[in-house]
Design an enzyme around this catalytic site. Sequence first.
Site, PDB file in Angstrom:
ATOM      1  N   ARG A  69      -4.129   9.946   4.522  1.00 28.17           N
ATOM      2  CA  ARG A  69      -2.924  10.761   4.678  1.00 28.17           C
ATOM      3  C   ARG A  69      -2.227  10.959   3.340  1.00 28.17           C
ATOM      4  O   ARG A  69      -1.651  12.014   3.081  1.00 28.17           O
ATOM      5  CB  ARG A  69      -1.987  10.048   5.670  1.00 28.17           C
ATOM      6  CG  ARG A  69      -0.611  10.672   5.834  1.00 28.17           C
ATOM      7  CD  ARG A  69      -0.626  11.894   6.657  1.00 28.17           C
ATOM      8  NE  ARG A  69       0.691  12.485   6.817  1.00 28.17           N
ATOM      9  CZ  ARG A  69       0.890  13.619   7.481  1.00 28.17           C
ATOM     10  NH1 ARG A  69      -0.130  14.249   8.044  1.00 28.17           N
ATOM     11  NH2 ARG A  69       2.104  14.135   7.592  1.00 28.17           N
ATOM     12  N   ARG A  89      -0.676  14.224  13.168  1.00 28.83           N
ATOM     13  CA  ARG A  89      -0.271  14.178  11.749  1.00 28.83           C
ATOM     14  C   ARG A  89      -0.039  15.578  11.147  1.00 28.83           C
ATOM     15  O   ARG A  89      -0.708  15.992  10.213  1.00 28.83           O
ATOM     16  CB  ARG A  89      -1.284  13.414  10.887  1.00 28.83           C
ATOM     17  CG  ARG A  89      -1.805  12.107  11.434  1.00 28.83           C
ATOM     18  CD  ARG A  89      -0.782  11.028  11.696  1.00 28.83           C
ATOM     19  NE  ARG A  89      -0.121  10.466  10.534  1.00 28.83           N
ATOM     20  CZ  ARG A  89      -0.625   9.479   9.787  1.00 28.83           C
ATOM     21  NH1 ARG A  89      -1.797   9.003  10.068  1.00 28.83           N
ATOM     22  NH2 ARG A  89       0.042   9.008   8.752  1.00 28.83           N
ATOM     23  N   ASP A  96       4.396   0.405  12.188  1.00 29.50           N
ATOM     24  CA  ASP A  96       3.183  -0.229  11.660  1.00 29.50           C
ATOM     25  C   ASP A  96       3.044  -1.680  12.112  1.00 29.50           C
ATOM     26  O   ASP A  96       1.992  -2.281  11.943  1.00 29.50           O
ATOM     27  CB  ASP A  96       3.175  -0.172  10.122  1.00 29.50           C
ATOM     28  CG  ASP A  96       3.014   1.247   9.623  1.00 29.50           C
ATOM     29  OD1 ASP A  96       3.204   1.479   8.414  1.00 29.50           O
ATOM     30  OD2 ASP A  96       2.730   2.130  10.449  1.00 29.50           O
ATOM     31  N   ILE A 108       7.493   6.914  17.298  1.00 29.90           N
ATOM     32  CA  ILE A 108       7.170   7.710  16.109  1.00 29.90           C
ATOM     33  C   ILE A 108       5.894   8.527  16.279  1.00 29.90           C
ATOM     34  O   ILE A 108       5.872   9.720  15.984  1.00 29.90           O
ATOM     35  CB  ILE A 108       7.006   6.789  14.865  1.00 29.90           C
ATOM     36  CG1 ILE A 108       8.186   5.842  14.693  1.00 29.90           C
ATOM     37  CG2 ILE A 108       6.736   7.610  13.602  1.00 29.90           C
ATOM     38  CD1 ILE A 108       9.458   6.452  14.163  1.00 29.90           C
ATOM     39  N   LYS A 124       0.847  -1.204   0.000  1.00 30.48           N
ATOM     40  CA  LYS A 124       0.000   0.000   0.000  1.00 30.48           C
ATOM     41  C   LYS A 124       0.883   1.256   0.000  1.00 30.48           C
ATOM     42  O   LYS A 124       0.676   2.170  -0.793  1.00 30.48           O
ATOM     43  CB  LYS A 124      -0.881   0.007   1.238  1.00 30.48           C
ATOM     44  CG  LYS A 124      -1.534   1.354   1.539  1.00 30.48           C
ATOM     45  CD  LYS A 124      -2.448   1.332   2.749  1.00 30.48           C
ATOM     46  CE  LYS A 124      -1.769   1.686   4.020  1.00 30.48           C
ATOM     47  NZ  LYS A 124      -1.553   3.122   4.273  1.00 30.48           N
ATOM     48  N   ASN A 125       1.905   1.267   0.885  1.00 29.17           N
ATOM     49  CA  ASN A 125       2.687   2.500   1.034  1.00 29.17           C
ATOM     50  C   ASN A 125       3.740   2.683  -0.048  1.00 29.17           C
ATOM     51  O   ASN A 125       4.515   3.645   0.011  1.00 29.17           O
ATOM     52  CB  ASN A 125       3.296   2.558   2.438  1.00 29.17           C
ATOM     53  CG  ASN A 125       2.205   2.763   3.482  1.00 29.17           C
ATOM     54  OD1 ASN A 125       1.070   3.124   3.139  1.00 29.17           O
ATOM     55  ND2 ASN A 125       2.518   2.506   4.736  1.00 29.17           N
ATOM     56  N   CYS A 127      -5.096   7.870   9.615  1.00 32.49           N
ATOM     57  CA  CYS A 127      -5.308   7.187  10.893  1.00 32.49           C
ATOM     58  C   CYS A 127      -5.174   8.148  12.077  1.00 32.49           C
ATOM     59  O   CYS A 127      -4.431   9.105  12.057  1.00 32.49           O
ATOM     60  CB  CYS A 127      -4.257   6.100  11.063  1.00 32.49           C
ATOM     61  SG  CYS A 127      -4.277   4.926   9.736  1.00 32.49           S
ATOM     62  N   ARG A 134      -8.815  -0.714   4.059  1.00 33.97           N
ATOM     63  CA  ARG A 134      -7.977   0.342   3.474  1.00 33.97           C
ATOM     64  C   ARG A 134      -6.624  -0.217   3.080  1.00 33.97           C
ATOM     65  O   ARG A 134      -5.997   0.236   2.135  1.00 33.97           O
ATOM     66  CB  ARG A 134      -7.746   1.480   4.482  1.00 33.97           C
ATOM     67  CG  ARG A 134      -8.876   2.442   4.660  1.00 33.97           C
ATOM     68  CD  ARG A 134      -8.433   3.616   5.527  1.00 33.97           C
ATOM     69  NE  ARG A 134      -7.228   4.246   4.981  1.00 33.97           N
ATOM     70  CZ  ARG A 134      -6.409   5.002   5.707  1.00 33.97           C
ATOM     71  NH1 ARG A 134      -6.641   5.193   7.000  1.00 33.97           N
ATOM     72  NH2 ARG A 134      -5.335   5.551   5.174  1.00 33.97           N
TER      73      ARG A 134
HETATM   74  C1  EPZ Z   1       4.085   6.984   6.639  1.00 30.61           C
HETATM   75  O1  EPZ Z   1       3.293   7.952   7.254  1.00 30.61           O
HETATM   76  C2  EPZ Z   1       3.176   5.785   6.463  1.00 30.61           C
HETATM   77  N1  EPZ Z   1       2.040   6.144   5.629  1.00 30.61           N
HETATM   78  C3  EPZ Z   1       2.678   5.320   7.831  1.00 30.61           C
HETATM   79  O2  EPZ Z   1       1.903   4.142   7.624  1.00 30.61           O
HETATM   80  C4  EPZ Z   1       3.878   4.968   8.692  1.00 30.61           C
HETATM   81  O3  EPZ Z   1       3.424   4.611   9.975  1.00 30.61           O
HETATM   82  C5  EPZ Z   1       4.790   6.203   8.806  1.00 30.61           C
HETATM   83  O4  EPZ Z   1       5.189   6.625   7.483  1.00 30.61           O
HETATM   84  C6  EPZ Z   1       6.045   5.924   9.603  1.00 30.61           C
HETATM   85  O5  EPZ Z   1       6.732   4.836   9.052  1.00 30.61           O
HETATM   86  C7  EPZ Z   1       2.194   6.212   4.284  1.00 30.61           C
HETATM   87  O6  EPZ Z   1       3.266   5.985   3.752  1.00 30.61           O
HETATM   88  C8  EPZ Z   1       0.976   6.581   3.495  1.00 30.61           C
HETATM   89  P1  EPZ Z   1       5.957  10.324   8.854  1.00 30.61           P
HETATM   90  P2  EPZ Z   1       3.811   9.480   7.326  1.00 30.61           P
HETATM   91  O7  EPZ Z   1       5.829  11.597   8.081  1.00 30.61           O
HETATM   92  O8  EPZ Z   1       4.724   9.740   6.195  1.00 30.61           O
HETATM   93  C9  EPZ Z   1       5.787  13.764  12.079  1.00 30.61           C
HETATM   94  C10 EPZ Z   1      -0.043   2.868   7.645  1.00 30.61           C
HETATM   95  O9  EPZ Z   1      -0.613   2.266   8.567  1.00 30.61           O
HETATM   96  N2  EPZ Z   1       5.586  14.745  10.990  1.00 30.61           N
HETATM   97  O10 EPZ Z   1       7.135   9.451   8.603  1.00 30.61           O
HETATM   98  O11 EPZ Z   1       2.637  10.356   7.524  1.00 30.61           O
HETATM   99  C11 EPZ Z   1       4.618  12.806  12.236  1.00 30.61           C
HETATM  100  O12 EPZ Z   1       3.607  13.385  13.040  1.00 30.61           O
HETATM  101  C12 EPZ Z   1       0.494   4.245   7.883  1.00 30.61           C
HETATM  102  O13 EPZ Z   1       0.141   2.406   6.491  1.00 30.61           O
HETATM  103  C13 EPZ Z   1       5.682  16.101  11.313  1.00 30.61           C
HETATM  104  O14 EPZ Z   1       5.889  16.456  12.467  1.00 30.61           O
HETATM  105  O15 EPZ Z   1       4.658   9.458   8.649  1.00 30.61           O
HETATM  106  C14 EPZ Z   1       5.264  11.612  12.900  1.00 30.61           C
HETATM  107  O16 EPZ Z   1       5.332  11.837  14.296  1.00 30.61           O
HETATM  108  C15 EPZ Z   1       0.186   4.761   9.268  1.00 30.61           C
HETATM  109  N3  EPZ Z   1       5.530  17.017  10.320  1.00 30.61           N
HETATM  110  C16 EPZ Z   1       6.672  11.609  12.320  1.00 30.61           C
HETATM  111  O17 EPZ Z   1       6.857  12.900  11.717  1.00 30.61           O
HETATM  112  C17 EPZ Z   1       5.321  16.656   9.015  1.00 30.61           C
HETATM  113  O18 EPZ Z   1       5.236  17.556   8.141  1.00 30.61           O
HETATM  114  C18 EPZ Z   1       6.911  10.570  11.241  1.00 30.61           C
HETATM  115  O19 EPZ Z   1       5.818  10.667  10.382  1.00 30.61           O
HETATM  116  C19 EPZ Z   1       5.225  15.277   8.717  1.00 30.61           C
HETATM  117  C20 EPZ Z   1       5.364  14.343   9.716  1.00 30.61           C
END
Ligand code: EPZ
Length: 433
Positions: A98, A127, A319, A341, A27-28, A122, A412
């Site tokens: 997202r 986020r 995840d 995370i 998916k990702n 989620c 999803r």
């Molecule tokens: C991706 O989410 C994945 N989703 C998530 O999988 C996964 O859990 C996550 O990466 C971490 O591996 C997709 O790829 C669609 P991050 P993402 O930006 O990119 C903070 C699933 O179940 N952050 O790496 O949204 C954020 O709040 C999903 O498939 C900011 O602060 O995660 C988090 O604490 C759930 N500002 C940390 O960074 C920003 O502008 C890492 O989030 C962006 C993120």
Amino acid sequence: MKKDRFLITGLGGKRTLAGELTVSGAKNAILKLMASSLIFKTAVTFSNVPEIEDVRRMGEMLQDLGAAVSFDRSGFVSISTENVKKTTLDREIAKRMRSSIIVTGPLLARFGAVSFPHPGGCVIGDRPIDMFLEGYQKMGAVVSISKTGEDYEIKAPNGLVGAEIFFRIPSVTNTETFMMTAVLAWGRTVLQNAAMEPEIESLAEFLNKSGAKISGAGTPTITIEGGGLLESGGVFETMPDRIEAGSFLILAALAGKEISITHCEPRHLIALTEALRESGVPLEIGKSSISVSLPKNMPVSDFKSVNIKTHEYPGFPTDLQAPMTVFLTQVTGESLIHETIFENRLNYAPDLVRMGADIKVWDAHRVLVTGPTILKGRELFGPDLRAGLAYIMAAIIAEGDSIINNVYFIDRGYSKIEERLAAVGVSIERLAE
Ligand code: EPZ
């Protein structure tokens, strides 16, 4: 949104599952590959596409922008964006996942403007998208935020200019979005403290095959030379879903007699296989499969507790944190789970306690699990897609029946999950609303 539910009859701790679990496309990975169609002048085609709700939503979002999206052959999707003109994201769809945020970069780079609501997804944390907005500004865009703080309008009438962008957190979707966006920017972009997930390397491989000049994907520093719209060279296969593979592996350790997980990439799962081996689970790891074969009457309590701390790739994936917690409620000893995370990704713990698990919440990031405990079937409401799958796993090993609501969340990210689980001996039925 459909209100389907699952009815699961638990195995009561018996180890009876047997057969093959075939892993779908990731998916990702596919959601970003589909979004990257916006930086192509030709149509793009992907194979091994999972039939999941988020893929359908991404297709609808691109179609709403004017793209031609066809799922004419099962497992394939073709997308042409030559007629895209609209630069405002469909609110309803954008609020449901997202990944909608990923589309904003390519739209802004190609058309000089994009408007969108705060993305959905989620409930595992708040986020934020601050790093996206800061990155676009560094590339010369002007960001305006509505009074409610819910809607964004970004403009770059003279196009985007390559920049040095340091991510204060190695964010997966930030890394992917700016890698794509920089392809259409003027000059060089350097991403520092970039995420290193395998899906990022796969996206870079696809873009480079199509004429992009991206180096360093999979390392903390990625360099992209701007060069204009790309031309696709044939069908690109979606990589296997390492999170689905990992969840199936944990289920095999919990209730498998003879289970093989196929069409996966074991090297993407080292953090999990090492943790399971530390717990005492014997694994046979092949080139594209992982097998678990255990004596029929071997209790999970023969395995021992391990501490888990989630971390950006190649560390233990956030995840897989919820499915792993289910496993740790069944092994002998105390396990500390530290979710580093997201700030609300242990929200499933009270429901597992209601089933009989011994989980003490230390704070928003840490719980202490003590096993083994017997789990009893319950009615559950999955809060997100990964916890939803963890609930399915808990229900499978529990005594008695469970009802799992919010199956849309599970749909999803997992295609035909009940069919695949039933094929290895799980008693699971979808109660369509
Ligand atoms: C991706 O989410 C994945 N989703 C998530 O999988 C996964 O859990 C996550 O990466 C971490 O591996 C997709 O790829 C669609 P991050 P993402 O930006 O990119 C903070 C699933 O179940 N952050 O790496 O949204 C954020 O709040 C999903 O498939 C900011 O602060 O995660 C988090 O604490 C759930 N500002 C940390 O960074 C920003 O502008 C890492 O989030 C962006 C993120």
